[in-house]
Motif scaffolding. Sequence first.
Motif, PDB file in Angstrom:
ATOM      1  N   GLY A  32       0.784  -1.329   0.065  1.00  0.00           N
ATOM      2  CA  GLY A  32       0.097   0.069   0.003  1.00  0.00           C
ATOM      3  C   GLY A  32       0.913   1.027   0.007  1.00  0.00           C
ATOM      4  O   GLY A  32       0.287   2.439  -0.001  1.00  0.00           O
ATOM      5  N   LEU A  33       2.017   1.123   0.146  1.00  0.00           N
ATOM      6  CA  LEU A  33       3.068   2.215   0.152  1.00  0.00           C
ATOM      7  C   LEU A  33       3.169   2.923  -1.344  1.00  0.00           C
ATOM      8  O   LEU A  33       3.396   1.796  -2.136  1.00  0.00           O
ATOM      9  CB  LEU A  33       4.414   1.988   0.750  1.00  0.00           C
ATOM     10  CG  LEU A  33       4.343   1.906   2.328  1.00  0.00           C
ATOM     11  CD1 LEU A  33       6.028   1.411   2.589  1.00  0.00           C
ATOM     12  CD2 LEU A  33       3.988   3.321   3.125  1.00  0.00           C
ATOM     13  N   ARG A  34       3.240   4.051  -1.547  1.00  0.00           N
ATOM     14  CA  ARG A  34       3.610   4.513  -2.896  1.00  0.00           C
ATOM     15  C   ARG A  34       4.841   4.266  -3.057  1.00  0.00           C
ATOM     16  O   ARG A  34       5.636   4.146  -2.135  1.00  0.00           O
ATOM     17  CB  ARG A  34       3.172   6.023  -2.978  1.00  0.00           C
ATOM     18  CG  ARG A  34       2.963   6.520  -4.275  1.00  0.00           C
ATOM     19  CD  ARG A  34       2.595   7.994  -4.291  1.00  0.00           C
ATOM     20  NE  ARG A  34       3.676   8.970  -4.119  1.00  0.00           N
ATOM     21  CZ  ARG A  34       3.533   9.984  -3.784  1.00  0.00           C
ATOM     22  NH1 ARG A  34       2.427  10.662  -4.085  1.00  0.00           N
ATOM     23  NH2 ARG A  34       4.765  10.951  -3.729  1.00  0.00           N
ATOM     24  N   VAL A  35       5.118   3.853  -4.420  1.00  0.00           N
ATOM     25  CA  VAL A  35       6.718   3.211  -4.813  1.00  0.00           C
ATOM     26  C   VAL A  35       7.591   4.156  -4.277  1.00  0.00           C
ATOM     27  O   VAL A  35       8.522   3.625  -3.872  1.00  0.00           O
ATOM     28  CB  VAL A  35       6.490   3.017  -6.363  1.00  0.00           C
ATOM     29  CG1 VAL A  35       6.368   4.156  -7.126  1.00  0.00           C
ATOM     30  CG2 VAL A  35       7.903   2.202  -6.704  1.00  0.00           C
ATOM     31  N   ASP A  36       7.695   5.544  -4.484  1.00  0.00           N
ATOM     32  CA  ASP A  36       8.733   6.299  -4.324  1.00  0.00           C
ATOM     33  C   ASP A  36       8.985   6.112  -2.763  1.00  0.00           C
ATOM     34  O   ASP A  36      10.090   6.401  -2.269  1.00  0.00           O
ATOM     35  CB  ASP A  36       8.661   7.660  -4.700  1.00  0.00           C
ATOM     36  CG  ASP A  36       7.296   8.454  -4.326  1.00  0.00           C
ATOM     37  OD1 ASP A  36       6.225   7.607  -3.929  1.00  0.00           O
ATOM     38  OD2 ASP A  36       7.124   9.794  -4.087  1.00  0.00           O
ATOM     39  N   VAL A  37       7.704   6.150  -1.804  1.00  0.00           N
ATOM     40  CA  VAL A  37       7.891   5.873  -0.312  1.00  0.00           C
ATOM     41  C   VAL A  37       8.728   4.645  -0.146  1.00  0.00           C
ATOM     42  O   VAL A  37       9.517   4.868   0.874  1.00  0.00           O
ATOM     43  CB  VAL A  37       6.618   6.171   0.252  1.00  0.00           C
ATOM     44  CG1 VAL A  37       6.609   6.158   1.849  1.00  0.00           C
ATOM     45  CG2 VAL A  37       5.867   7.564  -0.198  1.00  0.00           C
ATOM     46  N   TYR A  38       8.205   3.787  -0.497  1.00  0.00           N
ATOM     47  CA  TYR A  38       8.723   2.322  -0.330  1.00  0.00           C
ATOM     48  C   TYR A  38      10.293   2.600  -0.585  1.00  0.00           C
ATOM     49  O   TYR A  38      11.121   2.032   0.104  1.00  0.00           O
ATOM     50  CB  TYR A  38       7.956   1.316  -1.170  1.00  0.00           C
ATOM     51  CG  TYR A  38       8.755  -0.281  -1.151  1.00  0.00           C
ATOM     52  CD1 TYR A  38       8.502  -0.784  -0.156  1.00  0.00           C
ATOM     53  CD2 TYR A  38       9.686  -0.260  -2.349  1.00  0.00           C
ATOM     54  CE1 TYR A  38       9.249  -2.179   0.104  1.00  0.00           C
ATOM     55  CE2 TYR A  38      10.370  -1.752  -2.089  1.00  0.00           C
ATOM     56  CZ  TYR A  38      10.030  -2.656  -0.925  1.00  0.00           C
ATOM     57  OH  TYR A  38      10.791  -3.644  -1.054  1.00  0.00           O
TER      58      TYR A  38
END
Length: 309
Positions: free
Chosen positions: A14-20
């Motif tokens: 569920g995390l946005r890819v840039d955050v992940y």
Amino acid sequence: MEIQKFVVDDRDEGLRVDVYLSNQLDHVSRSFIQKLIEQGNVMINGSKEKLKKYKVQENDEIAVEIPDPEILKIEPENIPIDIVYEDDDVIVVNKPQGMVVHPAPGNYHGTLVNALLYHCKTLSSINGVIRPGIVHRIDKDTSGLLMVAKNDRAHRCLAEQLKEHSINRIYIALVHGNIKEERGTINAPIGRHPVDRLKMAVVAKNGKEAVTHFAVLKRFHDYTLIQAKLETGRTHQIRVHMAYMHHPLVGDPVYGIKKEKFHIEGQALHAQTLGFVHPSTGQYMEFYAELPPYFTKIIKIIENISGQR
């Protein structure tokens, strides 16, 4: 070109890819990751399409192509430095408050590394052209002791001691509020702040182990002078841990109180004691740096305010 690969587990779903990716690559900024996505350097399950707002799913396979860093030439500069100890393997420096340890984008001059290159001529190459010799860092506005390796063998030895938590690093800090306990241990994981990526925070998810031992040296009416010993060495660890305990450091521009009485350039934090085993002799060595004038001045002001001596 460096390629990093990750498989998403259920905790990060569920995390946005840039955050992940900024959580996984803590040495890379989120804005840099976003730029990599825009340039097609990120693939999820073999695809580069529509990734800007993509939210990762469990078992997603992510590949990140990190371009080779720009080759930079860091110039030696004749900047005075306070050398506490020096031999063929190691140099111990008492860094002043306000000096950046190593060059970074937009700040390639006036750093401790620039000064060291002028003084030492050669430093270890393990951390590359930007951070030659730098085994560990202290913040720009933290004063005190820092060890630097002159060759790769010494660097590896000192880095291994850091990894094993055997280096003795003791700081003096002035914090807001009156700490009731005489001593204690803060064991709380630290990672990137979930909202403000320029800050660190105590986080339950994606945090790294962080342990700080503290002891009260003196109590004032609204302040406490403490000794803080690092067991681990996370970014901003003492600053984050004390703010987490509701006792932020005096003068801390990031984690402290906004309306500060004392007009100082940064937090009241000083790396006072540094001890390690010498990489060649195998002997334990320990160094001590007195509190600098900016720090003692604040203590005198507080003593006058609270009527203590």
